[in-house]
Design a protein around this motif. Structure first.
Motif, PDB file in Angstrom:
ATOM      1  N   UNK A  53      18.234  49.329  39.160  1.00 49.57           N
ATOM      2  CA  UNK A  53      17.125  50.116  38.298  1.00 49.57           C
ATOM      3  C   UNK A  53      17.651  51.463  38.148  1.00 49.57           C
ATOM      4  N   UNK A  54      18.223  52.270  39.291  1.00 44.31           N
ATOM      5  CA  UNK A  54      18.449  53.667  39.200  1.00 44.31           C
ATOM      6  C   UNK A  54      19.912  53.814  38.379  1.00 44.31           C
ATOM      7  N   UNK A  55      20.555  52.783  38.509  1.00 49.06           N
ATOM      8  CA  UNK A  55      21.901  52.746  37.509  1.00 49.06           C
ATOM      9  C   UNK A  55      21.628  52.714  35.999  1.00 49.06           C
ATOM     10  N   UNK A  56      20.686  51.749  35.627  1.00 51.31           N
ATOM     11  CA  UNK A  56      20.156  51.590  34.285  1.00 51.31           C
ATOM     12  C   UNK A  56      19.775  53.055  33.914  1.00 51.31           C
ATOM     13  N   UNK A  93      33.478  48.015  39.704  1.00 50.74           N
ATOM     14  CA  UNK A  93      33.503  46.762  38.946  1.00 50.74           C
ATOM     15  C   UNK A  93      31.944  46.086  38.883  1.00 50.74           C
ATOM     16  N   UNK A  94      31.261  46.197  40.085  1.00 48.12           N
ATOM     17  CA  UNK A  94      29.771  45.659  40.006  1.00 48.12           C
ATOM     18  C   UNK A  94      28.817  46.673  39.219  1.00 48.12           C
ATOM     19  N   UNK A  95      29.314  47.777  39.113  1.00 50.22           N
ATOM     20  CA  UNK A  95      28.660  48.968  38.223  1.00 50.22           C
ATOM     21  C   UNK A  95      28.686  48.489  36.949  1.00 50.22           C
ATOM     22  N   UNK A 154      34.558  39.851  44.360  1.00 44.51           N
ATOM     23  CA  UNK A 154      33.450  40.228  43.118  1.00 44.51           C
ATOM     24  C   UNK A 154      33.772  39.254  41.998  1.00 44.51           C
ATOM     25  N   UNK A 155      34.959  38.961  41.640  1.00 48.49           N
ATOM     26  CA  UNK A 155      35.219  38.371  40.199  1.00 48.49           C
ATOM     27  C   UNK A 155      35.689  36.973  40.601  1.00 48.49           C
ATOM     28  N   UNK A 156      35.095  35.885  39.913  1.00 48.55           N
ATOM     29  CA  UNK A 156      35.500  34.571  39.828  1.00 48.55           C
ATOM     30  C   UNK A 156      36.291  34.432  38.427  1.00 48.55           C
ATOM     31  N   UNK A 157      37.559  34.375  38.488  1.00 48.79           N
ATOM     32  CA  UNK A 157      38.396  34.522  37.362  1.00 48.79           C
ATOM     33  C   UNK A 157      37.969  33.463  36.311  1.00 48.79           C
ATOM     34  N   UNK A 158      37.840  34.256  35.048  1.00 44.82           N
ATOM     35  CA  UNK A 158      37.554  33.447  33.892  1.00 44.82           C
ATOM     36  C   UNK A 158      35.999  32.935  33.728  1.00 44.82           C
ATOM     37  N   UNK A 159      35.292  33.272  34.884  1.00 35.61           N
ATOM     38  CA  UNK A 159      33.728  32.903  34.819  1.00 35.61           C
ATOM     39  C   UNK A 159      33.126  34.013  34.567  1.00 35.61           C
ATOM     40  N   UNK A 160      33.276  35.428  35.465  1.00 35.64           N
ATOM     41  CA  UNK A 160      32.394  36.211  35.319  1.00 35.64           C
ATOM     42  C   UNK A 160      33.333  37.754  35.138  1.00 35.64           C
ATOM     43  N   UNK A 214      24.686  38.728  35.736  1.00 35.49           N
ATOM     44  CA  UNK A 214      24.386  37.745  36.630  1.00 35.49           C
ATOM     45  C   UNK A 214      25.013  37.694  37.972  1.00 35.49           C
ATOM     46  N   UNK A 215      26.344  37.815  37.948  1.00 35.59           N
ATOM     47  CA  UNK A 215      27.036  37.720  39.018  1.00 35.59           C
ATOM     48  C   UNK A 215      26.636  39.215  39.829  1.00 35.59           C
ATOM     49  N   UNK A 216      26.614  40.207  39.203  1.00 36.07           N
ATOM     50  CA  UNK A 216      26.485  41.448  40.002  1.00 36.07           C
ATOM     51  C   UNK A 216      24.950  41.474  40.811  1.00 36.07           C
ATOM     52  N   UNK A 217      24.233  40.781  40.399  1.00 33.10           N
ATOM     53  CA  UNK A 217      23.038  40.556  41.211  1.00 33.10           C
ATOM     54  C   UNK A 217      23.350  40.301  42.807  1.00 33.10           C
ATOM     55  N   UNK A 218      24.295  39.300  42.901  1.00 36.71           N
ATOM     56  CA  UNK A 218      24.579  39.193  44.571  1.00 36.71           C
ATOM     57  C   UNK A 218      24.916  40.647  45.191  1.00 36.71           C
ATOM     58  N   UNK A 219      25.471  41.466  44.673  1.00 30.65           N
ATOM     59  CA  UNK A 219      26.083  42.668  45.118  1.00 30.65           C
ATOM     60  C   UNK A 219      24.908  43.840  44.986  1.00 30.65           C
ATOM     61  N   UNK A 220      23.797  43.794  45.430  1.00 29.51           N
ATOM     62  CA  UNK A 220      22.711  44.507  45.388  1.00 29.51           C
ATOM     63  C   UNK A 220      22.537  45.523  46.475  1.00 29.51           C
ATOM     64  N   UNK A 221      22.083  46.725  46.030  1.00 27.91           N
ATOM     65  CA  UNK A 221      21.810  47.605  47.308  1.00 27.91           C
ATOM     66  C   UNK A 221      20.772  47.262  48.320  1.00 27.91           C
TER      67      UNK A 221
END
Length: 396
Positions: A191-194, A305-307, A327-333, A368-375
């Motif tokens: 939310x703060x990032x947005x 990356x997550x940002x 963080x990244x799953x190659x060719x998926x996200x 969607x993947x970035x949601x895993x790495x929340x504050x």
């Protein structure tokens, strides 16, 4: 009267960057579980004094102004200041952020075992030491550095790392006991990032009005050897003729700026390279990118990356030590490429620069993947480690 455990957070730094930003986030969240005190250098005061519930103290009160001076007298003085402040605030736990503060904390225990006997001491190492020495110094970590990390790993009660990769490196290359290593991924407040990304940016708005509109490859970071922006420039130069509408933008400042400008001239891409310099709020620039590339030689995690993923920008990163592959799953996200491999990077960039639908799909999956790495997840991880190491079972 509060019965919460008292946490003293050590941040021996005089410039605001990634570790300092992480400390801001953690201290805001941890203040719900602990009575929190921060011991830092006075130049960081504007970044922390407005935070409610946080008591801020300064190394300058002890006459200490050189947090990266590792001469014996200075290290001993920082270690003594940490213990003096811990006793003054009645600390139960001390957490030291980054390599220098963690070393000061380890020396405090080595020099004063009785005074630290009832304190839980937790350090944190935020990057790849092996990667740093190889990229910046041209050789592996010295015997003295290895000994220092080995000692810290044995005298501190725990060490937090931002990725499993950094923890594995410390265990295998520096022989730090695995039981004392606690990976906690860095996190993003979406939310703060947005909100930051939506802030007005007149400079960007002027560029966005170009006719015809451009597409932007974006990268970000300190202009230093670690980030290996040279590989990105070489790869972009290979694609310049086949993708004439694309431009390259790098957010950040540093000692490599003259060399990067010179390389861009030599490669014939200087008119298409935009070095923005330091941006207090880089997120409008980041969100305006069509493709984000992080070509680093080494990282600790790769928070940017997550940002970018959170902002809906498709991402590519070198498969460097350590972080991007967690963080990244190659060719998926996202897309991973070998460190320093210009041909591989150019090939993957060419594919995505020429396929808007592929970029859209990758961006959607990345968000969607970035949601895993929340504050929130990061703060919960720090709270769990600190409570476990400190024997504080009542802290969440």
């Amino acid at each position: 009267m509060s019965h919460r455990p008292v946490l003293l957070w050590i941040l021996a730094s005089d410039a605001f960057g990634g570790g300092e930003r992480l400390s801001q986030c953690c201290l805001r969240g941890l203040s719900r579980h602990f009575t929190v005190h921060l011991l830092t250098q006075r130049p960081l005061a504007p970044h922390f004094t407005p935070m409610p519930g946080l008591s801020v103290h300064y190394f300058e009160a002890y006459g200490l102004t050189l947090p990266h001076d590792y001469r014996r007298a200075n290290v001993l003085a920082y270690a003594a200041a940490i213990l003096d402040r811990a006793e003054a605030v009645g600390a139960h736990l001390i957490h030291a952020t980054m390599h220098n503060a963690s070393w000061f904390l380890a020396v405090a225990r080595l020099r004063h075992p009785r005074r630290t006997r009832h304190l839980a001491l937790v350090g944190s190492l935020h990057g790849s030491l092996a990667g740093y020495y190889q990229a910046e110094r041209g050789h592996p970590p010295t015997a003295r550095v290895r000994l220092g990390v080995w000692l810290a790993g044995r005298v501190l009660d725990g060490i937090i790392t931002p990725s499993q990769g950094v923890a594995t490196e410390l265990a295998h290359q520096f022989r730090v006991p695995s039981a004392r290593l606690h990976p906690v991924h860095n996190g993003v407040d979406r939310e703060a990032l947005a909100a930051l990304a939506a802030a007005p940016c007149p400079q960007l708005e002027g560029i966005a009005g170009d006719d015809p509109p451009c597409r932007w490859v974006v990268s970000a970071g300190r202009l230093a050897a670690q980030k290996d922006f040279e590989t990105l420039l070489w790869a972009f130069a290979r694609l310049a003729d086949s993708h004439p509408q694309w431009r390259l933008r790098i957010l950040g400042s540093g000692e490599r700026e003259p060399a990067l400008r010179g390389l861009a001239r030599d490669l014939g891409i200087a008119p298409r390279l935009h070095l923005t310099g330091f941006q207090a709020n880089p997120y409008p620039w980041l969100r305006a990118g069509d493709l984000f590339v992080l070509p680093s030689r080494y990282e600790g995690f790769g928070l940017v990356l997550t940002e970018a993923m959170s902002l809906g920008v498709p991402v590519m990163a070198s498969d460097c030590p350590w972080g991007p592959a967690e963080i990244i799953r190659h060719d998926r996200d996202g897309v991973l490429f070998p460190v320093g491999d210009v041909a591989a990077l150019a090939r993957e960039m060419d594919r995505l620069m020429g396929d808007a639908e592929a970029r859209r799909v990758l961006a959607q999956a990345g968000r969607a993947r970035a949601e895993v790495f929340s504050e929130a997840a990061m703060i919960a991880g720090y709270a769990r480690v600190l409570s476990r190491v400190g024997g504080l079972s009542h802290v969440p």
